[in-house]
Write a protein that holds these residues in place. Sequence first.
Motif, PDB file in Angstrom:
ATOM      1  N   ARG A 142      31.510  41.690  28.154  1.00 32.46           N
ATOM      2  CA  ARG A 142      32.122  41.304  28.592  1.00 32.46           C
ATOM      3  C   ARG A 142      32.789  39.912  29.050  1.00 32.46           C
ATOM      4  O   ARG A 142      33.327  39.369  28.602  1.00 32.46           O
ATOM      5  CB  ARG A 142      32.370  41.738  30.560  1.00 32.46           C
ATOM      6  CG  ARG A 142      32.088  43.579  30.400  1.00 32.46           C
ATOM      7  CD  ARG A 142      33.111  43.302  31.679  1.00 32.46           C
ATOM      8  NE  ARG A 142      31.390  43.032  33.461  1.00 32.46           N
ATOM      9  CZ  ARG A 142      31.640  42.421  33.726  1.00 32.46           C
ATOM     10  NH1 ARG A 142      32.965  40.841  34.234  1.00 32.46           N
ATOM     11  NH2 ARG A 142      30.967  41.718  34.548  1.00 32.46           N
ATOM     12  N   ARG A 262      37.787  37.281  27.757  1.00 36.69           N
ATOM     13  CA  ARG A 262      37.779  37.871  29.618  1.00 36.69           C
ATOM     14  C   ARG A 262      37.370  37.005  30.216  1.00 36.69           C
ATOM     15  O   ARG A 262      36.748  37.664  31.285  1.00 36.69           O
ATOM     16  CB  ARG A 262      36.535  38.856  28.234  1.00 36.69           C
ATOM     17  CG  ARG A 262      36.122  39.929  27.744  1.00 36.69           C
ATOM     18  CD  ARG A 262      37.652  40.506  27.724  1.00 36.69           C
ATOM     19  NE  ARG A 262      36.779  41.611  28.569  1.00 36.69           N
ATOM     20  CZ  ARG A 262      37.211  43.192  29.322  1.00 36.69           C
ATOM     21  NH1 ARG A 262      38.587  42.984  28.751  1.00 36.69           N
ATOM     22  NH2 ARG A 262      36.756  43.655  29.530  1.00 36.69           N
ATOM     23  N   SER A 263      37.187  35.822  30.689  1.00 37.64           N
ATOM     24  CA  SER A 263      36.879  35.636  31.490  1.00 37.64           C
ATOM     25  C   SER A 263      38.539  35.856  32.775  1.00 37.64           C
ATOM     26  O   SER A 263      39.148  34.640  32.560  1.00 37.64           O
ATOM     27  CB  SER A 263      36.646  33.498  31.575  1.00 37.64           C
ATOM     28  OG  SER A 263      36.879  32.785  32.362  1.00 37.64           O
ATOM     29  N   TRP A 264      37.997  36.123  34.050  1.00 35.77           N
ATOM     30  CA  TRP A 264      39.249  36.064  35.025  1.00 35.77           C
ATOM     31  C   TRP A 264      39.343  34.776  35.493  1.00 35.77           C
ATOM     32  O   TRP A 264      40.028  35.024  36.600  1.00 35.77           O
ATOM     33  CB  TRP A 264      38.646  37.826  35.753  1.00 35.77           C
ATOM     34  CG  TRP A 264      37.039  36.984  36.766  1.00 35.77           C
ATOM     35  CD1 TRP A 264      35.772  37.626  36.365  1.00 35.77           C
ATOM     36  CD2 TRP A 264      36.779  36.394  37.571  1.00 35.77           C
ATOM     37  NE1 TRP A 264      35.140  36.915  36.871  1.00 35.77           N
ATOM     38  CE2 TRP A 264      35.583  36.641  37.673  1.00 35.77           C
ATOM     39  CE3 TRP A 264      37.536  35.676  38.701  1.00 35.77           C
ATOM     40  CZ2 TRP A 264      34.672  36.034  38.956  1.00 35.77           C
ATOM     41  CZ3 TRP A 264      37.323  34.973  39.666  1.00 35.77           C
ATOM     42  CH2 TRP A 264      35.837  35.439  40.050  1.00 35.77           C
ATOM     43  N   THR A 290      43.799  39.437  35.131  1.00 36.63           N
ATOM     44  CA  THR A 290      42.618  39.184  36.071  1.00 36.63           C
ATOM     45  C   THR A 290      42.130  39.887  37.346  1.00 36.63           C
ATOM     46  O   THR A 290      40.604  40.310  37.131  1.00 36.63           O
ATOM     47  CB  THR A 290      42.848  37.848  37.484  1.00 36.63           C
ATOM     48  OG1 THR A 290      43.976  37.025  36.480  1.00 36.63           O
ATOM     49  CG2 THR A 290      41.838  37.234  38.226  1.00 36.63           C
ATOM     50  N   GLN A 292      42.529  43.540  36.682  1.00 32.86           N
ATOM     51  CA  GLN A 292      42.242  43.863  35.363  1.00 32.86           C
ATOM     52  C   GLN A 292      40.974  44.362  35.249  1.00 32.86           C
ATOM     53  O   GLN A 292      39.833  44.744  35.091  1.00 32.86           O
ATOM     54  CB  GLN A 292      43.167  44.199  34.237  1.00 32.86           C
ATOM     55  CG  GLN A 292      41.725  45.058  33.405  1.00 32.86           C
ATOM     56  CD  GLN A 292      42.844  45.355  31.783  1.00 32.86           C
ATOM     57  OE1 GLN A 292      43.857  44.813  31.795  1.00 32.86           O
ATOM     58  NE2 GLN A 292      42.570  46.543  31.086  1.00 32.86           N
ATOM     59  N   LEU A 293      40.142  42.724  34.782  1.00 33.79           N
ATOM     60  CA  LEU A 293      38.779  42.350  34.865  1.00 33.79           C
ATOM     61  C   LEU A 293      37.886  42.108  36.288  1.00 33.79           C
ATOM     62  O   LEU A 293      36.177  42.582  36.223  1.00 33.79           O
ATOM     63  CB  LEU A 293      39.126  40.994  33.730  1.00 33.79           C
ATOM     64  CG  LEU A 293      39.507  40.928  32.513  1.00 33.79           C
ATOM     65  CD1 LEU A 293      39.732  38.910  32.021  1.00 33.79           C
ATOM     66  CD2 LEU A 293      38.697  41.156  31.119  1.00 33.79           C
ATOM     67  N   ASN A 294      38.517  42.003  37.248  1.00 37.88           N
ATOM     68  CA  ASN A 294      37.575  41.816  38.511  1.00 37.88           C
ATOM     69  C   ASN A 294      38.412  41.763  39.178  1.00 37.88           C
ATOM     70  O   ASN A 294      39.140  41.720  40.439  1.00 37.88           O
ATOM     71  CB  ASN A 294      37.267  40.190  38.468  1.00 37.88           C
ATOM     72  CG  ASN A 294      36.152  40.039  39.342  1.00 37.88           C
ATOM     73  OD1 ASN A 294      35.794  41.698  40.510  1.00 37.88           O
ATOM     74  ND2 ASN A 294      36.004  38.970  40.408  1.00 37.88           N
TER      75      ASN A 294
END
Length: 352
Positions: A142, A262-264, A290, A292-294
């Motif tokens: 990720r 991919r940085s939330w 955000t 979705q990623l975390n």
Amino acid sequence: MIPVRFSHERLLEKRREAMSGLKFNWLVIFVIVVLSECIPNAQGARTRSLPVTVHGQVRYAHGGTPAENVLVRLESFNGGLEGEMMTDRTGKFQFSGMPPAQYVIKIHLPGFMDQQRQIDLQTTTSDYVLFQLLPEVKAADRVSPAKTRLVDASVPAEAQREFERAQSAIQSERADRLEECARHLERAIAIYPKFLEAELQLGTVYMDLNQPDEAERALRRALEINPNTPNALFALGELKLQEKRYSEAERVLLDGLNLENRSWQGHFTLGRVYWYTGDLAKAGRQVAITIQLNPSFAEAHLLGANILLRAGKRQDAVLEFEEYLRLAPNGQYSDQVRATLQRLKVTRDQKR
């Protein structure tokens, strides 16, 4: 007032009475022994019975920025849950009012290694704990290690020692720990001007010290050393956001996301920029990415709820407010969220 005297014979009699009971109460015997040994120790016992406090901070190991909305759990040494909370914007947490005992502090943030520390609060009334978040090995798919790795094998030994002294300073309880940390980082950089990790941490320390000009200079120097350092761009974007220089914040955050999309944290900060500039559509897209990623990042749900509320979608906003409270029941904004939910429900009932 009539003075009370504890004769040796009377104390021995109390011991015999306690020992002769059908139920063996070790606590009674312990109290009798303490009294028979030294009555003045009662003052020390009262001190040891005072409520205790543990507080601390969670930071990202790479870059040293405070880690917000990290789940922190306080457990008794035997494993019972004593309390839990989420870290605030500065990565800080605090538990108070516990009885003296041994405790375990545990932290959890998706994508990062779980950590725990044992603390002994039997002989002191407070303790401070600093955690540094390290990515999980499985997070490599990720977050690109090639873009975030800050290790420089050419750092001279003395510069590395100054950097380590900076880490010790930031973990201390001294009132001037941030200033002391900055001094050691400055010395490390003076020895080795291309010390990227030191520059990046120095920038975040100056942000904590509310010295934006010094913070920007350090972050700019980090980018001169390596322009492809997304963490420096994200920190600079946060700094510009705090200064309400929204167009500059947007530009550097987009540059950072071009390097690491991919940085939330980057998406969330950009979402806040669009929120403050009133672009609800763009803010909503960044918040959606955000989450979705975390999905466990409580404040993303809070910002999403505010966006939905401003857009007139009250029922959807209620769901996001409730999700925030589920993830952060004792969070920084939990009281305000509960009050907002109550007002929304009253308004809904009145319309029926």
